[in-house]
Write an enzyme that holds these catalytic residues in place. Structure first.
Site, PDB file in Angstrom:
ATOM      1  N   CYS A 197       0.846  -1.195   0.000  1.00  0.00           N
ATOM      2  CA  CYS A 197       0.000   0.000   0.000  1.00  0.00           C
ATOM      3  C   CYS A 197       0.883   1.249   0.000  1.00  0.00           C
ATOM      4  O   CYS A 197       1.545   1.545   0.998  1.00  0.00           O
ATOM      5  CB  CYS A 197      -0.892  -0.053   1.239  1.00  0.00           C
ATOM      6  SG  CYS A 197      -1.726   1.461   1.655  1.00  0.00           S
TER       7      CYS A 197
ATOM      8  N   CYS B 283       0.155   3.777   2.689  1.00  0.00           N
ATOM      9  CA  CYS B 283       0.632   3.259   3.978  1.00  0.00           C
ATOM     10  C   CYS B 283       2.115   3.585   4.160  1.00  0.00           C
ATOM     11  O   CYS B 283       2.544   3.971   5.260  1.00  0.00           O
ATOM     12  CB  CYS B 283       0.438   1.746   4.062  1.00  0.00           C
ATOM     13  SG  CYS B 283      -1.278   1.222   3.995  1.00  0.00           S
TER      14      CYS B 283
END
Length: 93
Positions: free
Chosen positions: A17, A20
């Site tokens: 991600c 993230c």
């Protein structure tokens, strides 16, 4: 996290991600800034699927702030440090 004497910010993140990954330095900054008033914990949703399911995590990153063992705030998506601090400060006494 459910028995902590200070609020706990849990970062539910995933390895693949990109948002993230952007949040890692932001959370490191927040952890340093509030080191005596906040605990920051990171949970990889790919290797902790049960935790993700228990807290209804459907998007990464998702941040959940626990105060006295209960979710006090949920923040979804990458968030700048200044905005995150504004969201957290009312809970940090």
């Amino acid at each position: 996290m459910l028995t902590s004497t200070v609020p706990v910010l849990v970062d539910f993140w995933a390895e693949n991600c990109a948002p993230c990954q952007l949040m890692h330095p932001v959370l490191d900054h927040i952890a340093r800034r509030y080191q005596d008033r906040l605990r920051v914990v990171k949970i990889n949703v790919d290797s902790n699927r049960e935790a993700a399911r228990n807290y209804a995590i459907t998007t990464a990153p998702t941040l959940k702030l626990f105060v006295a063992g209960k979710v006090a705030r949920t923040i979804v998506g990458a968030t700048p440090a200044s905005k995150l601090a504004t969201e957290l400060e009312p809970f940090l006494g």
